[in-house]
Design an enzyme around this catalytic site. Structure first.
Site, PDB file in Angstrom:
ATOM      1  N   GLU A 191     112.851  53.189  21.290  1.00  0.00           N
ATOM      2  CA  GLU A 191     112.112  53.688  22.453  1.00  0.00           C
ATOM      3  C   GLU A 191     110.611  53.753  22.168  1.00  0.00           C
ATOM      4  O   GLU A 191     109.793  53.675  23.074  1.00  0.00           O
ATOM      5  CB  GLU A 191     112.635  55.082  22.819  1.00  0.00           C
ATOM      6  CG  GLU A 191     112.778  55.282  24.308  1.00  0.00           C
ATOM      7  CD  GLU A 191     113.525  56.564  24.672  1.00  0.00           C
ATOM      8  OE1 GLU A 191     114.575  56.443  25.318  1.00  0.00           O
ATOM      9  OE2 GLU A 191     113.067  57.656  24.320  1.00  0.00           O
TER      10      GLU A 191
ATOM     11  N   HIS B 294     133.230  44.783   6.399  1.00  0.00           N
ATOM     12  CA  HIS B 294     134.446  44.064   6.765  1.00  0.00           C
ATOM     13  C   HIS B 294     134.419  43.600   8.218  1.00  0.00           C
ATOM     14  O   HIS B 294     135.430  43.154   8.746  1.00  0.00           O
ATOM     15  CB  HIS B 294     135.662  44.950   6.487  1.00  0.00           C
ATOM     16  CG  HIS B 294     135.793  45.276   5.028  1.00  0.00           C
ATOM     17  ND1 HIS B 294     136.700  44.651   4.198  1.00  0.00           N
ATOM     18  CD2 HIS B 294     135.082  46.125   4.241  1.00  0.00           C
ATOM     19  CE1 HIS B 294     136.559  45.129   2.961  1.00  0.00           C
ATOM     20  NE2 HIS B 294     135.574  46.023   2.962  1.00  0.00           N
TER      21      HIS B 294
ATOM     22  N   LYS C  45     117.259  53.976  36.311  1.00  0.00           N
ATOM     23  CA  LYS C  45     117.417  55.202  37.107  1.00  0.00           C
ATOM     24  C   LYS C  45     117.063  54.939  38.565  1.00  0.00           C
ATOM     25  O   LYS C  45     117.766  55.364  39.480  1.00  0.00           O
ATOM     26  CB  LYS C  45     116.507  56.318  36.567  1.00  0.00           C
ATOM     27  CG  LYS C  45     116.901  56.828  35.203  1.00  0.00           C
ATOM     28  CD  LYS C  45     116.013  58.003  34.825  1.00  0.00           C
ATOM     29  CE  LYS C  45     116.130  58.312  33.348  1.00  0.00           C
ATOM     30  NZ  LYS C  45     115.100  59.221  32.875  1.00  0.00           N
TER      31      LYS C  45
END
Ligand code: PA5
Length: 448
Positions: free
Chosen positions: A290, A311, A425
């Site tokens: 951010e 793995h 948003k």
């Protein structure tokens, strides 16, 4: 107090020490900009001297509030998202027994998290789990309007009041939010909840050493004074413009990762060999992602838990596109002692490990991985934590925060804003017909 150590020796086959040292003047400028508040985002520099300026009164208030929650709750739900929950979770999980919440006799309340997703199943299952529990809620939101958190809190508040009564709910619901603005503040004031303020000049991802992180950490039973002391020790070293470049780990880390980025290493993978550090990586990803991912620039912060992910992701890291470097957080001393038992029959062929500590096996996995990845073209930075304690986690937090500020300034971005987070948003509110979004609703529907 011993300090955490950064080692960049395994980067030097890719970038010379002289090249990294050539950042010295730039880094000094960046520290000066942070210190004097002359750089971008200078209204969000409250974190810089937070550890050394936390008041005794605030610490006491946090501890007393935590005690009230501990005395009255078997479960405490921390409601928050992003910077309003990751720091607390990182520290709590790093310090907790991995199986604490499955133990019958519990020393501390169980801490669970909500308000960081909008999953109906998650919230349904959460409310079911809480049905027969004496639970409390810490509602954390700086803006006080974040949908994920507000939605979860609406459900939790109602359930807490229904189950425990209004009077007890008032005792076990605590708000951490802005001093004046937002719905969380309005609710806290109206309902008479105990509340803590998130300082205006501290952004979410830099807020773990405010009540945002400190209250849940204290409720979980950990020593917030030691956490702050650790951060303070790093503040003295890393934010001090007089600290020589090579003695300032935040400066060296910021310079090294910027040079690697300049040379095409676009992805940084934060590695741990302790599953308890998983959320430290989540916190770190937000801090760097951010802060730096803007203006079409920035290292992509990724993370893995080794040896588990060797793995699954090991192949890519060893042999995929060579655009990565690794930063390993290594814990020198485990808290417990466990040796591999010897076995007469040796059916599993593991007697070569008999009587060795499990941590020695882990450390050889770590060393072997480092050498293999360096051989495979992956520069490797190494951060050694003497142990997983409050002090060293406090140091690690401040080290990364300071390095992030310097690193963002070297990159030329504003490390303290996050304009990109608003895009989803706006669309979501338009799609949900939120009042005030009428024009956006029309526009977005026309695109569907
Ligand atoms: O770092 C940030 O600013 C964000 O991650 C915020 O912390 C997150 O979006 C939550 O915001 P708020 O605390 O306003 O609910």
């Amino acid at each position: 107090m011993e300090k955490i150590k950064l080692n960049i020796e395994k980067v030097l086959g890719f970038v010379s020490k002289e090249t990294i040292a050539s950042y010295e003047a730039k880094v000094k400028d960046c520290i000066g900009m942070l210190e004097n508040g002359t750089g971008k985002g200078n209204d969000f520099l409250g974190w810089l001297h937070l550890p050394s300026s936390i008041s005794k009164e605030l610490l006491k208030d946090l501890e007393e509030t935590a005690e009230t929650l501990r005395e009255n709750c078997e479960v405490v739900v921390v409601a928050g998202i992003g910077g309003s929950y990751l720091g607390a979770r990182a520290v709590i999980e790093a310090l907790s027994n991995s199986f604490a919440w499955l133990q019958k006799k519990k020393k501390n309340p169980v801490i669970i998290y909500a308000g960081h997703n909008i999953s109906e199943d998650y919230l349904y299952e959460l409310t079911k789990y809480l049905k027969d529990k004496d639970f409390g809620v810490i509602n954390i939101s700086k803006s006080g309007t974040t949908t994920e958190t507000a939605l979860a809190f609406r459900l939790l508040k109602k359930q807490c009041e229904d189950q425990r009564g209004k009077k007890m709910a008032r005792k076990v619901i605590v708000a951490v939010t802005d001093a004046k603005k937002g719905a969380a503040r309005t609710t806290a004031d109206k309902e008479g909840y105990k509340s803590f303020i998130i300082p205006d000049n501290v952004g979410g991802r830099f807020s773990v050493l405010t009540p945002v992180g400190l209250l849940p950490i204290a409720v979980a039973g950990f020593d917030i004074r030691k956490l702050v002391e650790g951060a303070c020790a790093m503040e003295q070293t890393c934010s001090n413009p007089a600290t020589p470049f090579w003695e300032n780990p935040s400066a060296v880390y910021a310079a090294t990762r910027n040079e690697l980025y300049r040379q095409g290493k676009k992805i940084e993978i934060l590695v741990n060999f302790q599953p308890k550090l998983h959320y430290v990586s989540e916190w770190w990803k937000q801090l760097y992602g951010e802060s730096e991912g803007k203006d079409h620039k920035g290292i992509f912060p990724a993370s893995v838990d080794f040896s588990t992910d060797l793995h699954s992701m090991g192949q890519w890291i060893q042999d995929g596109e060579r655009s990565i470097f690794e930063t390993v957080i290594s814990v020198c001393k485990p808290e417990h002692h466990l040796e591999v038992p010897s076995d007469e029959e040796n059916l599993d062929g593991l007697n070569f490990l008999a009587d060795k500590r499990v941590d020695e096996v882990n450390k050889m996995a770590e060393l072997g991985t480092q050498l293999a990845h360096v051989d495979g073209g992956v520069p490797n930075l190494h951060i050694a934590l003497p142990a997983l304690t409050e002090e060293y986690l406090g140091q690690l937090i401040y080290f990364f925060e300071m390095a992030c500020g310097i690193s963002g300034y070297i990159l030329g971005v504003n490390p303290f804003n996050q304009p990109g987070v608003e895009a989803y948003k706006r669309n979501m509110f338009a799609l949900l017909d939120k009042p005030g979004y009428e024009e956006e609703s029309k526009a977005i529907r026309a695109r569907l």
